[in-house]
Structure formats: structure tokens, C-alpha cells
Design a protein around this motif. Sequence first.
Motif, PDB file in Angstrom:
ATOM      1  N   PRO A  85     -24.022  33.105 -21.748  1.00 19.17           N
ATOM      2  CA  PRO A  85     -23.454  32.467 -20.553  1.00 19.17           C
ATOM      3  C   PRO A  85     -22.242  31.581 -20.821  1.00 19.17           C
ATOM      4  CG  PRO A  85     -25.848  32.343 -20.506  1.00 19.17           C
ATOM      5  CD  PRO A  85     -25.477  32.892 -21.851  1.00 19.17           C
ATOM      6  N   GLU A  86     -22.164  31.003 -22.018  1.00 16.75           N
ATOM      7  CA  GLU A  86     -21.040  30.113 -22.340  1.00 16.75           C
ATOM      8  C   GLU A  86     -19.703  30.853 -22.283  1.00 16.75           C
ATOM      9  OE1 GLU A  86     -19.608  27.207 -26.042  1.00 16.75           O
ATOM     10  OE2 GLU A  86     -21.543  28.258 -26.133  1.00 16.75           O
ATOM     11  N   TYR A  87     -19.733  32.160 -22.583  1.00 15.96           N
ATOM     12  CA  TYR A  87     -18.490  32.939 -22.626  1.00 15.96           C
ATOM     13  C   TYR A  87     -18.444  34.039 -21.563  1.00 15.96           C
ATOM     14  CZ  TYR A  87     -18.046  30.720 -27.193  1.00 15.96           C
ATOM     15  OH  TYR A  87     -17.954  29.794 -28.206  1.00 15.96           O
ATOM     16  N   VAL A  88     -19.361  33.987 -20.589  1.00 18.45           N
ATOM     17  CA  VAL A  88     -19.436  35.072 -19.622  1.00 18.45           C
ATOM     18  C   VAL A  88     -18.151  35.199 -18.801  1.00 18.45           C
ATOM     19  CG1 VAL A  88     -20.492  33.687 -17.777  1.00 18.45           C
ATOM     20  CG2 VAL A  88     -20.941  36.143 -17.892  1.00 18.45           C
ATOM     21  N   HIS A  89     -17.412  34.100 -18.677  1.00 17.00           N
ATOM     22  CA  HIS A  89     -16.159  34.155 -17.909  1.00 17.00           C
ATOM     23  C   HIS A  89     -15.135  35.105 -18.521  1.00 17.00           C
ATOM     24  CE1 HIS A  89     -14.126  31.616 -20.889  1.00 17.00           C
ATOM     25  NE2 HIS A  89     -15.244  30.916 -20.937  1.00 17.00           N
ATOM     26  N   SER A  90     -15.321  35.465 -19.800  1.00 17.79           N
ATOM     27  CA  SER A  90     -14.377  36.391 -20.435  1.00 17.79           C
ATOM     28  C   SER A  90     -14.471  37.797 -19.833  1.00 17.79           C
ATOM     29  CB  SER A  90     -14.623  36.457 -21.951  1.00 17.79           C
ATOM     30  OG  SER A  90     -15.917  36.970 -22.234  1.00 17.79           O
ATOM     31  N   LEU A  91     -15.561  38.072 -19.097  1.00 19.86           N
ATOM     32  CA  LEU A  91     -15.720  39.384 -18.468  1.00 19.86           C
ATOM     33  C   LEU A  91     -15.006  39.485 -17.122  1.00 19.86           C
ATOM     34  CD1 LEU A  91     -19.551  39.892 -19.145  1.00 19.86           C
ATOM     35  CD2 LEU A  91     -17.652  40.996 -20.350  1.00 19.86           C
ATOM     36  N   LEU A  92     -14.528  38.360 -16.608  1.00 20.78           N
ATOM     37  CA  LEU A  92     -13.935  38.359 -15.279  1.00 20.78           C
ATOM     38  C   LEU A  92     -12.636  39.165 -15.182  1.00 20.78           C
ATOM     39  CD1 LEU A  92     -14.589  34.661 -14.141  1.00 20.78           C
ATOM     40  CD2 LEU A  92     -15.918  36.715 -13.632  1.00 20.78           C
ATOM     41  N   PRO A  93     -11.707  39.087 -16.157  1.00 19.15           N
ATOM     42  CA  PRO A  93     -10.433  39.816 -15.997  1.00 19.15           C
ATOM     43  C   PRO A  93     -10.596  41.324 -15.754  1.00 19.15           C
ATOM     44  CG  PRO A  93     -10.208  38.164 -17.709  1.00 19.15           C
ATOM     45  CD  PRO A  93     -11.655  38.187 -17.344  1.00 19.15           C
ATOM     46  N   PRO A  94     -11.373  42.057 -16.604  1.00 17.57           N
ATOM     47  CA  PRO A  94     -11.472  43.500 -16.314  1.00 17.57           C
ATOM     48  C   PRO A  94     -12.186  43.784 -14.995  1.00 17.57           C
ATOM     49  CG  PRO A  94     -12.993  42.889 -18.088  1.00 17.57           C
ATOM     50  CD  PRO A  94     -12.095  41.717 -17.851  1.00 17.57           C
ATOM     51  N   THR A 116     -23.656  39.746 -10.322  1.00 12.72           N
ATOM     52  CA  THR A 116     -24.674  39.569 -11.368  1.00 12.72           C
ATOM     53  C   THR A 116     -24.276  38.471 -12.344  1.00 12.72           C
ATOM     54  OG1 THR A 116     -25.334  41.897 -11.217  1.00 12.72           O
ATOM     55  CG2 THR A 116     -25.909  40.727 -13.243  1.00 12.72           C
ATOM     56  N   ILE A 117     -23.035  38.521 -12.803  1.00 16.62           N
ATOM     57  CA  ILE A 117     -22.630  37.546 -13.828  1.00 16.62           C
ATOM     58  C   ILE A 117     -22.293  36.182 -13.226  1.00 16.62           C
ATOM     59  CG2 ILE A 117     -21.818  39.389 -15.344  1.00 16.62           C
ATOM     60  CD1 ILE A 117     -18.957  38.515 -14.718  1.00 16.62           C
ATOM     61  N   ALA A 118     -22.104  36.115 -11.900  1.00 21.37           N
ATOM     62  CA  ALA A 118     -21.860  34.810 -11.261  1.00 21.37           C
ATOM     63  C   ALA A 118     -23.034  33.876 -11.500  1.00 21.37           C
ATOM     64  CB  ALA A 118     -21.624  34.987  -9.760  1.00 21.37           C
ATOM     65  N   ALA A 119     -24.243  34.431 -11.441  1.00 21.77           N
ATOM     66  CA  ALA A 119     -25.443  33.617 -11.640  1.00 21.77           C
ATOM     67  C   ALA A 119     -25.535  33.091 -13.067  1.00 21.77           C
ATOM     68  CB  ALA A 119     -26.684  34.443 -11.306  1.00 21.77           C
ATOM     69  N   GLN A 120     -24.808  33.718 -13.996  1.00 24.22           N
ATOM     70  CA  GLN A 120     -24.864  33.305 -15.398  1.00 24.22           C
ATOM     71  C   GLN A 120     -23.792  32.269 -15.744  1.00 24.22           C
ATOM     72  OE1 GLN A 120     -24.437  37.216 -17.004  1.00 24.22           O
ATOM     73  NE2 GLN A 120     -26.469  37.877 -16.346  1.00 24.22           N
ATOM     74  N   HIS A 121     -22.920  31.961 -14.781  1.00 19.62           N
ATOM     75  CA  HIS A 121     -21.906  30.924 -14.989  1.00 19.62           C
ATOM     76  C   HIS A 121     -22.510  29.528 -14.774  1.00 19.62           C
ATOM     77  CE1 HIS A 121     -18.992  34.196 -14.703  1.00 19.62           C
ATOM     78  NE2 HIS A 121     -18.009  33.347 -14.958  1.00 19.62           N
ATOM     79  N   SER A 122     -22.068  28.594 -15.553  1.00 17.91           N
ATOM     80  CA  SER A 122     -22.420  27.199 -15.268  1.00 17.91           C
ATOM     81  C   SER A 122     -21.605  26.738 -14.059  1.00 17.91           C
ATOM     82  CB  SER A 122     -22.090  26.325 -16.476  1.00 17.91           C
ATOM     83  OG  SER A 122     -20.678  26.299 -16.668  1.00 17.91           O
ATOM     84  N   PRO A 123     -22.014  25.666 -13.362  1.00 13.03           N
ATOM     85  CA  PRO A 123     -21.229  25.170 -12.231  1.00 13.03           C
ATOM     86  C   PRO A 123     -19.772  24.891 -12.595  1.00 13.03           C
ATOM     87  CG  PRO A 123     -23.378  24.127 -12.235  1.00 13.03           C
ATOM     88  CD  PRO A 123     -23.290  24.928 -13.507  1.00 13.03           C
ATOM     89  N   THR A 124     -19.555  24.359 -13.803  1.00 11.55           N
ATOM     90  CA  THR A 124     -18.180  24.066 -14.243  1.00 11.55           C
ATOM     91  C   THR A 124     -17.370  25.347 -14.381  1.00 11.55           C
ATOM     92  OG1 THR A 124     -18.962  22.126 -15.439  1.00 11.55           O
ATOM     93  CG2 THR A 124     -16.785  22.965 -16.029  1.00 11.55           C
ATOM     94  N   ASP A 125     -17.987  26.363 -15.021  1.00 13.13           N
ATOM     95  CA  ASP A 125     -17.283  27.639 -15.201  1.00 13.13           C
ATOM     96  C   ASP A 125     -17.043  28.346 -13.870  1.00 13.13           C
ATOM     97  OD1 ASP A 125     -16.960  27.415 -17.898  1.00 13.13           O
ATOM     98  OD2 ASP A 125     -18.763  28.551 -18.432  1.00 13.13           O
ATOM     99  N   LEU A 126     -17.986  28.170 -12.948  1.00 10.68           N
ATOM    100  CA  LEU A 126     -17.773  28.745 -11.619  1.00 10.68           C
ATOM    101  C   LEU A 126     -16.508  28.184 -10.998  1.00 10.68           C
ATOM    102  CD1 LEU A 126     -21.253  28.855  -9.799  1.00 10.68           C
ATOM    103  CD2 LEU A 126     -19.797  30.793 -10.356  1.00 10.68           C
ATOM    104  N   GLU A 127     -16.351  26.857 -11.083  1.00  9.95           N
ATOM    105  CA  GLU A 127     -15.195  26.208 -10.460  1.00  9.95           C
ATOM    106  C   GLU A 127     -13.899  26.516 -11.204  1.00  9.95           C
ATOM    107  OE1 GLU A 127     -15.817  22.077  -9.801  1.00  9.95           O
ATOM    108  OE2 GLU A 127     -17.530  22.375  -8.479  1.00  9.95           O
ATOM    109  N   GLN A 128     -13.988  26.649 -12.528  1.00 11.64           N
ATOM    110  CA  GLN A 128     -12.772  26.864 -13.327  1.00 11.64           C
ATOM    111  C   GLN A 128     -12.340  28.326 -13.355  1.00 11.64           C
ATOM    112  OE1 GLN A 128     -13.259  25.240 -17.254  1.00 11.64           O
ATOM    113  NE2 GLN A 128     -13.252  23.103 -16.553  1.00 11.64           N
ATOM    114  N   HIS A 129     -13.294  29.238 -13.307  1.00 11.34           N
ATOM    115  CA  HIS A 129     -12.966  30.646 -13.528  1.00 11.34           C
ATOM    116  C   HIS A 129     -13.324  31.562 -12.349  1.00 11.34           C
ATOM    117  CE1 HIS A 129     -12.115  29.703 -17.739  1.00 11.34           C
ATOM    118  NE2 HIS A 129     -13.286  29.078 -17.796  1.00 11.34           N
TER     119      HIS A 129
END
Length: 602
Positions: A85-94, A116-129
Motif C-alpha cells: 500500500p505504501e507504493y500503490v500510487h505508482s500504479l495510477l499512471p498506467p 480496487t486500489i483506491a481502498a489500499q491508499h492511505s488518506p494522505t496518498d488519496l489526497e496527493q495522488h
Amino acid sequence: MAASETQGDDSLYPIAVLIDELRTDDVQLRLNSIKKLSTIALALGVERTRTELIPFLTDTIYDEDEVLLALAEQLGNFTPLVGGPEYVHSLLPPLESLATVEETVVRDKAVESLRTIAAQHSPTDLEQHFVPLVKRLSVGDWFTSRTSACGLFSVCYARISNSLRAELRQHFHNLCGDDTPMVRRAAAGKLGEFAKVVEIDCMKQNIIPLFTTLAQDEQDSVRLLAVEACVSIASLLNQGDREQLVMPTLRQAAEDKSWRVRYMVADKFTDLQTAVGPEITKNDLVPAFTHLLKDCEAEVRAAAAHKVKEFCENLAPDKREELIMNDILPCIKDLVTDANQHVKSALASVIMGLSPILGKDNTIEHLLPLFLIQLKDECPEVRLNIISNLDCVNQVIGIAQLSQSLLPAIVELAEDAKWRVRLAIIEYMPLLAGQLGVEFFDEKLTSLCMRWLVDHVYAIREAATMNLKKLVEKFGTEWAQKTIIPKVLAMLTEPNYLHRLTCLFCINLLAEACGPKITTDLLLPKILPLAQDSVANVRFNVAKTLQKLGNSFEPACVQTHIKPVLDKLQNDTDPDVKYYAEEAMEVCGIPITKPVEKKVEK
């Protein structure tokens, strides 16, 4: 980078192979490469997957739709392969790129993976990415990105700050008023889902006006999706707010000029009934339901007819009978003779369920005449649906009344010209037998069951043999010996070989139900003479029967009675008879003796 250039560096080989495979002209090879992405990612490790594989995939999204669909699906399960989950935001670009492609199924799969991966983001990562991604898609130049954005609001809204929530509500508002119908349609489809996560005050202020606007959209494909949102919105409001904020729009939808919108209202009617509660149902939905049952379009009437039983069950108990008798039943009486067979069939599939709701007296007086009309309907499916649900009525009015009112019609259907109707009666017969009891069954229906065994349609004869087995299991072996077995064995002397074959098929199944003793004492002596039948088809079915029943016989019986017969069949002139005789001998433990071939001297 070609694979040949990296053969010396094992750490680069997997991604180099992938690059070469994705550049090939062979679509299947590219598809296979995408499907093994997880294996490649494991070989690369989490860091190189993030820094090399994901950027490469993002830059090469230009492929066939089938390949892109596989990629969108794979990326939804990639979280552990990029480091958790710490790096799940790396999947967003593709996935963002995939959410903008032209092909709908690819976009839908990309949105599904993003959800699916939105639920694996932390609140901070949701807002940033994640939220910035939603905003970019919401204002994209192409409608494809804006339609994809509609499915992403609800999965991030609840876990972000109030200021960002306000921005997302504004973006969703803009999408609901988009110039492109496809975008408004996507927004209408996700409106109910978004309403569930929005604060109640904001829902009244923001979502309800959007709902009202979409329900009046010029495109009926948008309006009908607003009906679906109505269920979610109504369930979130109190009684007063439902009446004031939702019901005017719902009343309008139930009388919409487009039959597709009215169809959607009919299809969702019981969900709406649950959402608005009993009081609004009594005052508003009952009149609306009767109008839908009388709609000018057959598709709408059929959809409403499907809901009759469920709608009546969910009415308030203290008003249920009154509302059904005064409002619903007159419409049902009209639908029983509707001009459209799909409407009649839809009603026939549920009308029997009204018996437990209305009770014995109302069923006898009002419903039984309707059932009789449907049992005699020219449409086979209508008759079939009534037959399949007779047990509902039997539980209410009893077998005496059922047999007096409906049994003559059932017997008539048992000889119906349409073989599928006869088949339906056969399949229902064991259940009917249990309800009627053995004496009544013997008197009224046993002869009917025997006639089916000589029907000209094979499927009927086959079902009739299975029916006899089930009846023996229900009524017992003593009944079988007295009533069924003598009638079945009498068929062995029929001149028509098909009747003799059917008898053998019956014996196979009756043996299972009756047990080894009856099989040996009563059935076997009648089977063996058929080994000399003039029809090869009968002879090899004798062998097949002996093969199936072989384990039921004692060794002495096998040696004395069965072995001579199988020895003779093994030397039959017909190759099929010989083959099945040898199969039977193997099951019965009889040695197979092959004739010795004479050698011809040269």
C-alpha cells in the motif's frame, strides 16, 4: 533494447524479453506477455517493477483492445508487486491512461482496478495522488476520460478533507451537466452510489437537485439511470424528505413518455417500495403499479407482472388484502388474457404465489378461475409456469379442491400436442404424487404415466422412465411390485422394438430403486430372453443392462443364468452386441474367450 543485447546481464533479461514480445506483430504473443506480468514483476523485484516495468507499461499503452483489457485487469492485483500500500500510487499512471482509451470494456476494467486500489491508499496518498487523478479525468478533453471519472468519486470521498470533498462535489456537478450524453449517462449511473457517501446535508443541497435534473434529461437513457439512483437516495432520507424531495420525480418517471424509463421503474419497483416505506407505497406506489400493469407497452406490463407477487408480499399486513383485492386483482384479471404472450408468461410465473397471501377462500373464489384460464392458454410457456408452481396453491386449498379444480386440466396437458408441455407435466409428477397420495394417484394418474412410456418423442420416454423410478422411491417397492413392474414387463412382448427398448431402460432404473432381490427374482428372468431378439439394438441393450446390473447378482446366478447368455452375445454377428457383451462379462467377472484364429500356411 533488444533481448540479444542484454543476454549477459541476467538482471535486465525479463524486462528486455517483455519489450521484445510487446513489440512483436503477434497479438497473441503480446497478450500472453501481459498475462504473465506478475511473474515478470516477481523476477524484477518491487523496486525495479516500480522504476522500470510500470513506466514502460505507461509509455506503451497503444495496443490492441484485448491486450489493454488484460493489462487493466492485471494492474488491479499489482499492489504487493510494487511494494504494498505504501507504493500503490505508482500504479495510477498506467491505469489513468487506460481509463481514457476509446474501447468501453477497457475503460470499465481500468476503473474497476482503480476502485480496487483506491481502498489500499492511505488518506494522505488519496489526497496527493488519487484525487488529482480524478480531477484530471473529470476535466479531460475527451468524453472517455470524463465517463471514467464518474466511477471514482465514491471510493475516495469519505476519506479526504472537507475542502477536497467540496471540489469533488463540484466536479461531479459539472459531469452531471456535461454536453456529452455518454458522460451524463455515466454520472446518472453512479449518482446513487455517490449519494451514499455524501453527508446528508450536502446530499439534500447538491445531490437531490442533480437527481431531479438528470431525471428530466432530454435523453431517455439518462433518465432511466436516474430511476436507479432514486432507490439509493430514497433509502437515505426520512419520510417527510422522501415525500417532498423524491416522490414528485418518481411519479413523473412512472408516467414518462419513454417506455424504456417506465420499464426501468417497473423493473425496480419492489426496490423502490422497500426504500420509500409502507405509507408512501399505499398512497403513491399502488396507483403507480396499477398504471404500469395497464401500460400500453407490453415490455412494461411484463416487467410489472414479474413483480406482482413480491410487491403484494411487501404491502403493509393490515392493508394488504384490501389493496390486492381492490386495486391489484382487477389488473391481474386483465393480464391473464393479455394479447402478448410474454406478459401472460411473466404473470404465470408468479401468480400462484398470491395464494398464500390471499388465503383459501379468496384463492378458490378469485384465483382458481384464473389458473384454469392459464392452464388452457395457447402459449406453452404460460401453461408450463402454472404447472411448475402448483405446490403453492396445494398448501393453501388442499389436495381435494386442487384435484377437483385443476387436475382435469393437468391431465389434458399431459397429452398436449407440444412435447415440452408433456415433459413439464412428467417432471412435476413425483411432486404431484406426493401431494395426491398413493390411492388417488393410482386411480387417476398411473395409466397416464404408463402411456408416456410409449410416447413418440424420445425425450418423453426417457423422462417417463426416470419418473417411474422417482415414484417407486416415493411409494415403495411393494407398490412397485403390485402396480408398476407388471405393466412395465408387459411391454417386453410389444411388437414395436422401441417399446421393448424403453422397457429395458425402465428396468435399469427400477433395479436401482427396488434393490437386488426384486431385480434377481422379477426383472432378470424377463431380461434374458431378449438376448435372442431379432433387433440388434435390443440385444446390445440387453448386454448393457446386464453390465449395469452385474454387481447386483450373486455369483451362482451369474454362472447359471447370465454367463450362457453373454457367451452367446459375445459371438453375435453384430459388432456392437459383441462389444457390449464383453463389457458386461468383465463387470460380471466372466472370463472372455476369444475364438482361435487359424493360421494360413503360405
